[in-house]
Design an enzyme around this catalytic site. Structure first.
Site, mmCIF file in Angstrom:
data_model
loop_
_atom_site.group_PDB
_atom_site.id
_atom_site.type_symbol
_atom_site.label_atom_id
_atom_site.label_comp_id
_atom_site.label_asym_id
_atom_site.label_seq_id
_atom_site.Cartn_x
_atom_site.Cartn_y
_atom_site.Cartn_z
ATOM 1 N N LYS A 202 -12.194 -2.257 7.259
ATOM 2 C CA LYS A 202 -11.445 -3.150 8.131
ATOM 3 C C LYS A 202 -11.891 -2.969 9.581
ATOM 4 O O LYS A 202 -12.525 -3.839 10.159
ATOM 5 C CB LYS A 202 -9.956 -2.935 7.966
ATOM 6 C CG LYS A 202 -9.506 -3.406 6.580
ATOM 7 C CD LYS A 202 -8.338 -2.645 6.074
ATOM 8 C CE LYS A 202 -8.199 -2.747 4.587
ATOM 9 N NZ LYS A 202 -8.265 -4.085 4.030
ATOM 10 N N TRP B 138 0.831 -1.211 0.000
ATOM 11 C CA TRP B 138 0.000 0.000 0.000
ATOM 12 C C TRP B 138 0.860 1.253 0.000
ATOM 13 O O TRP B 138 0.540 2.236 -0.673
ATOM 14 C CB TRP B 138 -0.992 -0.019 1.164
ATOM 15 C CG TRP B 138 -1.850 -1.240 1.107
ATOM 16 C CD1 TRP B 138 -1.861 -2.284 1.989
ATOM 17 C CD2 TRP B 138 -2.793 -1.598 0.075
ATOM 18 N NE1 TRP B 138 -2.748 -3.254 1.566
ATOM 19 C CE2 TRP B 138 -3.326 -2.858 0.408
ATOM 20 C CE3 TRP B 138 -3.231 -0.968 -1.097
ATOM 21 C CZ2 TRP B 138 -4.280 -3.499 -0.389
ATOM 22 C CZ3 TRP B 138 -4.180 -1.599 -1.888
ATOM 23 C CH2 TRP B 138 -4.689 -2.860 -1.528
ATOM 24 N N ASP C 260 -1.760 6.615 6.188
ATOM 25 C CA ASP C 260 -2.758 5.624 5.792
ATOM 26 C C ASP C 260 -3.009 4.730 7.011
ATOM 27 O O ASP C 260 -2.145 3.946 7.404
ATOM 28 C CB ASP C 260 -2.217 4.796 4.614
ATOM 29 C CG ASP C 260 -3.177 3.692 4.180
ATOM 30 O OD1 ASP C 260 -4.228 3.518 4.817
ATOM 31 O OD2 ASP C 260 -2.845 2.994 3.187
HETATM 32 C C1 LIG Z 1 -3.290 -0.270 4.560
HETATM 33 C C2 LIG Z 1 -4.184 -0.218 3.365
HETATM 34 N N1 LIG Z 1 -4.197 0.875 2.590
HETATM 35 C C3 LIG Z 1 -4.983 0.974 1.507
HETATM 36 C C4 LIG Z 1 -5.808 -0.063 1.127
HETATM 37 C C5 LIG Z 1 -6.660 0.092 -0.105
HETATM 38 O O1 LIG Z 1 -7.949 0.395 0.298
HETATM 39 P P1 LIG Z 1 -9.165 0.532 -0.719
HETATM 40 O O2 LIG Z 1 -9.468 -0.830 -1.196
HETATM 41 O O3 LIG Z 1 -10.238 1.135 0.155
HETATM 42 O O4 LIG Z 1 -8.749 1.449 -1.820
HETATM 43 C C6 LIG Z 1 -5.858 -1.225 1.903
HETATM 44 C C7 LIG Z 1 -6.762 -2.313 1.512
HETATM 45 O O5 LIG Z 1 -6.691 -3.420 1.902
HETATM 46 C C8 LIG Z 1 -5.019 -1.305 3.039
HETATM 47 O O6 LIG Z 1 -5.005 -2.401 3.793
#
Ligand SMILES: Cc1ncc(COP(=O)(O)O)c(C=O)c1O
Length: 363
Positions: free
Chosen positions: A199, A108, A175
């Site tokens: 989550k 991510w 994030d």
């Molecule tokens: C730490 C983290 N950031 C970003 C994301 C991406 O999120 P989204 O699917 O809402 O774009 C995730 C998804 O699992 C994640 O675990």
């Protein structure tokens, strides 16, 4: 009406979308049928009705009170997932000719780096890629002239977590998709926090953003209306039709959180659950933890079987005990137990018992 009670529920270790409190699901289900005696479903009413505006107001107020958010910060419920925040953060907050520093702790962060590069200079300050992202890099330099530092507080896939946040001069953009509301935060360290809801907060479909509004309006580039945080601040997240149902369920989850002692109580409970599970991973000869001990996540517990060939059998035994969602992310394999706020300690106890029984049979 048939509802899914805690008694019937499986032990849900999925990484996301993930477990929600049983009482939240019951209330959410009832509101789909009829909302507050209106003779209408929550899904059938205007986002501008007084009943739904009250839901939004509660969602803002709950977020602010649970995380103790100062007045110069705004709370937003947006769409586009955490993935859209990868570019919105840089588009709104990285000035032309500016420089941002990113810590690369996994998939991510990597995606956030890629998007930020579209808007300016991005320094990858450190990375644990070579070691399979099994730890959080330490002791790296943070240049003083960065416009911001970007961190991923919890690495959902690799099971590593920042145990604390650095004291730096520049704002931190973070994030927190997979550990928001899992522990108290010193909000003032952050320029912006974002989290996909699916989550630890609610269902998929909305993204929580907490932003220091003093930092906005400092870039010259043209920003499309929908991608400008100021648009959503001015219209209380209702510039366009907001994702009404996800926001409603997030609000219910936050109410549940408050009734259960808030984020400080969650932190204690999460630490206890994590200690129980890591304790068994370390004790049981069949299993090995994936992340470095100091960086272990209290949300996503990643581990492997020392003998891979036993993995399918273990997952089978776990499924027989109603433990689901234990397969590791497809990019790393192995096992992962996500133990978010809503997961009862008793579910972790069941998983630990399965590991012990498996150990006795195959160890
Ligand atoms: C730490 C983290 N950031 C970003 C994301 C991406 O999120 P989204 O699917 O809402 O774009 C995730 C998804 O699992 C994640 O675990």
């Amino acid at each position: 009406m048939a509802v899914l009670t805690q008694k019937k529920k499986k032990h849900n270790f999925f990484a996301g979308p993930a477990i929600l409190p049983a009482q939240v699901l019951e209330q959410a289900a009832a509101s789909v049928v009829e909302f507050e005696g209106m003779g209408l479903s929550l899904l059938e009413i205007s986002h501008r009705s007084k009943q739904f505006v009250a839901v939004m107001d509660d969602a803002f107020a709950m977020t602010k009170s649970l995380l103790n958010i100062p007045d110069n910060y705004e709370v937003l419920f947006l769409t586009g997932g955490a993935s859209s925040q990868f570019f919105m953060t840089a588009m709104n907050l990285l000035p032309e000719g500016g420089k941002a520093g990113y810590l690369n702790t996994g998939t991510w962060s990597n995606k956030a780096i890629k998007e930020a590069k579209l808007f300016g200079e991005v320094l990858e300050l450190a990375s644990s890629k070579e070691q399979g992202f099994n730890h959080i890099p330490k002791g790296f330099d943070i240049p003083k002239d960065l416009n911001y530092l970007h961190l991923t507080s919890n690495n959902t896939i690799y099971g590593t977590q920042l145990q604390s946040f650095p004291n730096v001069e520049m704002p931190i953009m973070c994030d927190m998709s997979s550990d928001i509301f899992s522990r108290p935060l010193d909000i003032e360290k952050f320029g912006l926090i974002y989290a996909g809801a699916q989550k630890n907060l609610g269902p998929a479909g909305t993204t929580l953003v907490i932003v220091n509004k003093d930092l906005l309006g400092k870039v010259q580039r043209a920003i499309p209306t929908m991608l400008d945080y100021r648009t959503h601040i001015a219209k209380a997240s209702s510039f366009n039709t907001p994702p009404v149902y996800p926001i409603y369920v997030c609000m219910l989850t936050m109410k549940w959180l408050k009734e259960n002692g808030g984020v400080a109580a969650m932190q204690t409970r999460n630490e206890q659950k994590a200690a129980m599970l890591y304790g068994e991973i370390d004790r049981n000869d069949l299993f090995a933890g994936y992340a470095h001990t100091d960086d272990r996540s209290r949300m996503n517990v990643t581990f492997t079987m020392k003998d891979d060939s036993l993995e399918a059998k273990f997952l089978e035994m776990a499924a027989e005990a109603d433990c689901v969602g234990l397969k590791g992310h497809r990019s790393v394999g192995g096992l992962r137990a996500s133990i978010y706020n809503a997961l009862e300690p008793s579910s972790v106890e069941v998983l630990v018992e399965v590991m012990q029984t498996f150990g006795k049979q195959f160890g």
